[in-house]
Design a protein around this motif. Structure first.
Motif, short mmCIF file in Angstrom:
data_model
loop_
_atom_site.label_atom_id
_atom_site.label_comp_id
_atom_site.label_asym_id
_atom_site.label_seq_id
_atom_site.Cartn_x
_atom_site.Cartn_y
_atom_site.Cartn_z
N ALA A 185 54.86 68.59 40.37
CA ALA A 185 53.60 69.35 40.40
C ALA A 185 52.52 68.60 39.64
O ALA A 185 51.35 68.57 40.07
CB ALA A 185 53.81 70.75 39.82
N SER A 186 52.87 67.98 38.54
CA SER A 186 51.91 67.21 37.75
C SER A 186 51.36 66.02 38.54
O SER A 186 50.19 65.66 38.38
CB SER A 186 52.54 66.75 36.45
OG SER A 186 51.62 66.04 35.67
N CYS A 187 52.18 65.41 39.38
CA CYS A 187 51.69 64.30 40.22
C CYS A 187 50.52 64.77 41.08
O CYS A 187 49.47 64.12 41.13
CB CYS A 187 52.81 63.79 41.13
SG CYS A 187 54.12 62.90 40.30
N TYR A 188 50.70 65.89 41.75
CA TYR A 188 49.65 66.42 42.62
C TYR A 188 48.45 66.87 41.78
O TYR A 188 47.30 66.59 42.13
CB TYR A 188 50.19 67.55 43.48
CG TYR A 188 51.12 67.05 44.56
CD1 TYR A 188 50.63 66.64 45.80
CD2 TYR A 188 52.49 66.94 44.35
CE1 TYR A 188 51.46 66.15 46.79
CE2 TYR A 188 53.34 66.45 45.33
CZ TYR A 188 52.82 66.06 46.54
OH TYR A 188 53.64 65.56 47.53
N ALA A 189 48.72 67.56 40.68
CA ALA A 189 47.63 68.08 39.85
C ALA A 189 46.80 66.96 39.23
O ALA A 189 45.56 67.01 39.27
CB ALA A 189 48.19 68.99 38.76
N THR A 190 47.44 65.94 38.68
CA THR A 190 46.68 64.87 38.04
C THR A 190 45.89 64.06 39.06
O THR A 190 44.78 63.61 38.78
CB THR A 190 47.58 63.94 37.19
OG1 THR A 190 48.60 63.38 38.00
CG2 THR A 190 48.19 64.70 36.01
N ALA A 191 46.46 63.87 40.25
CA ALA A 191 45.72 63.16 41.30
C ALA A 191 44.50 63.96 41.74
O ALA A 191 43.40 63.40 41.90
CB ALA A 191 46.64 62.88 42.49
N LEU A 192 44.65 65.27 41.91
CA LEU A 192 43.51 66.11 42.29
C LEU A 192 42.45 66.15 41.19
O LEU A 192 41.25 66.10 41.47
CB LEU A 192 43.99 67.52 42.62
CG LEU A 192 44.74 67.65 43.95
CD1 LEU A 192 45.49 68.98 44.01
CD2 LEU A 192 43.79 67.51 45.13
N GLN A 193 42.89 66.20 39.94
CA GLN A 193 41.94 66.19 38.82
C GLN A 193 41.16 64.88 38.80
O GLN A 193 39.94 64.87 38.59
CB GLN A 193 42.68 66.38 37.49
CG GLN A 193 43.22 67.78 37.30
CD GLN A 193 44.27 67.86 36.20
OE1 GLN A 193 44.66 66.86 35.58
NE2 GLN A 193 44.77 69.07 35.95
N MET A 194 41.84 63.79 39.04
CA MET A 194 41.18 62.49 39.07
C MET A 194 40.18 62.42 40.22
O MET A 194 39.05 61.93 40.06
CB MET A 194 42.23 61.38 39.20
CG MET A 194 41.69 60.00 39.00
SD MET A 194 43.04 58.84 38.74
CE MET A 194 43.41 59.18 37.02
N ALA A 195 40.56 62.92 41.37
CA ALA A 195 39.65 62.93 42.53
C ALA A 195 38.42 63.78 42.23
O ALA A 195 37.29 63.38 42.55
CB ALA A 195 40.38 63.46 43.77
N GLU A 196 38.60 64.92 41.62
CA GLU A 196 37.46 65.79 41.29
C GLU A 196 36.57 65.12 40.25
O GLU A 196 35.34 65.11 40.39
CB GLU A 196 37.97 67.15 40.79
CG GLU A 196 36.87 68.14 40.50
CD GLU A 196 36.09 68.59 41.73
OE1 GLU A 196 34.95 69.05 41.54
OE2 GLU A 196 36.59 68.50 42.87
N THR A 197 37.15 64.56 39.22
CA THR A 197 36.38 63.89 38.16
C THR A 197 35.52 62.76 38.72
O THR A 197 34.39 62.55 38.28
CB THR A 197 37.33 63.33 37.08
OG1 THR A 197 38.04 64.43 36.51
CG2 THR A 197 36.58 62.58 36.00
N HIS A 198 36.03 62.07 39.72
CA HIS A 198 35.33 60.91 40.29
C HIS A 198 34.56 61.27 41.58
O HIS A 198 34.14 60.37 42.31
CB HIS A 198 36.31 59.76 40.54
CG HIS A 198 36.84 59.19 39.26
ND1 HIS A 198 36.16 58.23 38.55
CD2 HIS A 198 37.95 59.47 38.54
CE1 HIS A 198 36.84 57.94 37.46
NE2 HIS A 198 37.93 58.68 37.43
N HIS A 199 34.40 62.58 41.82
CA HIS A 199 33.60 63.09 42.94
C HIS A 199 34.10 62.57 44.30
O HIS A 199 33.29 62.27 45.17
CB HIS A 199 32.11 62.76 42.74
CG HIS A 199 31.62 63.16 41.39
ND1 HIS A 199 31.44 64.48 41.03
CD2 HIS A 199 31.29 62.43 40.31
CE1 HIS A 199 31.02 64.54 39.77
NE2 HIS A 199 30.93 63.32 39.31
#
Length: 174
Positions: A94-108
């Motif tokens: 779950a953390s793999c998906y969550a951290t990737a999504l967080q990174m995508a959001e942070t970098h627009h």
């Protein structure tokens, strides 16, 4: 929700999205499966950049350029090896998906494509991995943590069918 998540069977290296996710190993220096395909398609510059990152821990994500790929960025994440489920594998996946999504959001980054993380040589059961992926992606979109679109890019039709069943079983409030 359903208009923001697309399920496809295909080659993740061919997708024209802002970011693709690489199911990497801890070294980030290439491997088999999706990881090897992404490294081959991106070119040697990807390996050179990955050498500067110092690896990545299981459940975490790091980002690089995409080089020869049609996407803008590659988000590398390290999924857990399946050991029966009693070694924090669900939380790490779950953390793999969550951290990737967080990174995508942070970098627009407005679109992101995921492979089926940990289901190849890492041995994670396909249905259990898909449920974790689906629930994590769905909650990030529902809660406004990720405002872009998500592609769940499956290598096998069987995995896509698992995701389609999960999508069909959603209620409006999900």
């Amino acid at each position: 929700m359903k208009d923001r998540i697309k399920i496809i069977v295909g080659d993740i290296t061919q997708l024209q999205v802002d970011a693709i996710v690489n199911a990497a190993n801890c070294s980030l220096l290439g491997g088999g499966g999706v990881d090897g395909a992404i490294h081959r398609a991106a070119g040697k510059e990807l390996l050179e950049e990955c050498r500067t990152l110092g690896g990545c821990r299981t459940g975490e994500s790091k980002m690089t350029g995409a080089y020869r790929l049609p996407c803008k960025k590659i988000i590398h994440t390290v999924g857990p090896v399946w050991h029966g489920g009693g070694h924090h594998e669900p939380e790490l996946l779950a953390s793999c998906y969550a951290t990737a999504l967080q990174m995508a959001e942070t970098h627009h980054l407005k679109s992101i494509a995921f492979p089926c993380i940990s289901t190849g040589v890492y041995g994670y059961p396909h249905a259990a991995a898909a449920k974790i992926a689906w629930d994590t992606v769905k909650s990030h979109i529902r809660d406004g943590k990720y405002e872009g679109d998500v592609v769940l890019c499956c290598f096998r039709e069987e995995d896509a069918e698992i995701y389609r069943k999960l999508m069909q079983n959603q209620t409006y409030t999900d």
